[in-house]
Scaffold this motif. Sequence first.
Motif, PDB file in Angstrom:
ATOM      1  N   THR A  31       0.858  -1.321   0.034  1.00  0.00           N
ATOM      2  CA  THR A  31      -0.115   0.103  -0.180  1.00  0.00           C
ATOM      3  C   THR A  31       0.827   1.252   0.029  1.00  0.00           C
ATOM      4  OG1 THR A  31      -1.716  -1.218   1.344  1.00  0.00           O
ATOM      5  CG2 THR A  31      -2.016   1.162   1.142  1.00  0.00           C
ATOM      6  N   PHE A  32       0.439   2.223  -0.809  1.00  0.00           N
ATOM      7  CA  PHE A  32       1.172   3.567  -0.755  1.00  0.00           C
ATOM      8  C   PHE A  32       0.139   4.765  -1.280  1.00  0.00           C
ATOM      9  CE2 PHE A  32       1.103   1.921  -4.981  1.00  0.00           C
ATOM     10  CZ  PHE A  32       0.790   2.854  -5.722  1.00  0.00           C
ATOM     11  N   LEU A  33       0.523   5.855  -0.844  1.00  0.00           N
ATOM     12  CA  LEU A  33      -0.130   7.035  -1.098  1.00  0.00           C
ATOM     13  C   LEU A  33       0.558   7.995  -1.980  1.00  0.00           C
ATOM     14  CD1 LEU A  33      -2.259   8.576   0.831  1.00  0.00           C
ATOM     15  CD2 LEU A  33      -0.320  10.119   1.408  1.00  0.00           C
ATOM     16  N   GLN A  34      -0.384   8.416  -2.893  1.00  0.00           N
ATOM     17  CA  GLN A  34       0.173   9.439  -4.048  1.00  0.00           C
ATOM     18  C   GLN A  34      -0.407  10.726  -3.588  1.00  0.00           C
ATOM     19  OE1 GLN A  34      -1.866   7.528  -7.315  1.00  0.00           O
ATOM     20  NE2 GLN A  34       0.339   6.508  -8.005  1.00  0.00           N
ATOM     21  N   MET A  35       0.355  11.880  -3.521  1.00  0.00           N
ATOM     22  CA  MET A  35      -0.168  13.310  -3.220  1.00  0.00           C
ATOM     23  C   MET A  35       0.284  14.208  -4.176  1.00  0.00           C
ATOM     24  SD  MET A  35       0.797  13.233   0.668  1.00  0.00           S
ATOM     25  CE  MET A  35       0.007  14.599   0.998  1.00  0.00           C
ATOM     26  N   LYS A  36      -0.544  14.978  -4.343  1.00  0.00           N
ATOM     27  CA  LYS A  36      -0.271  16.248  -5.193  1.00  0.00           C
ATOM     28  C   LYS A  36      -0.356  17.637  -4.228  1.00  0.00           C
ATOM     29  CE  LYS A  36      -3.133  18.479  -7.999  1.00  0.00           C
ATOM     30  NZ  LYS A  36      -3.992  18.665  -9.112  1.00  0.00           N
ATOM     31  N   MET A  37       0.784  18.395  -4.169  1.00  0.00           N
ATOM     32  CA  MET A  37       0.726  19.503  -3.463  1.00  0.00           C
ATOM     33  C   MET A  37       0.622  20.620  -4.452  1.00  0.00           C
ATOM     34  SD  MET A  37       2.950  18.551  -0.350  1.00  0.00           S
ATOM     35  CE  MET A  37       2.583  19.755   0.855  1.00  0.00           C
TER      36      MET A  37
END
Length: 71
Positions: A31-37
């Motif tokens: 499991t991983f998290l994709q982020m856009k800031m």
Amino acid sequence: MSQFYVNKLENIDWKFAVAAASSDVDQIGQTFLQMKMTIDGKDIFFELSLVQFFAFLSEMEKIKSHLDSYS
């Protein structure tokens, strides 16, 4: 009196994902998290493992606490 510039965090988008395929068999099912800031109108993309995400979240909560103490 000193002045300094602070970048403006405008938005954070995120989604959790599970690796369904990888050249590294050990990564499948992780499991991983994709982020856009969005900071000052520029999008920054990155991925975090769950461990990295919770460390990031802890740091963000510390920052919020410090900022709240100034208001």
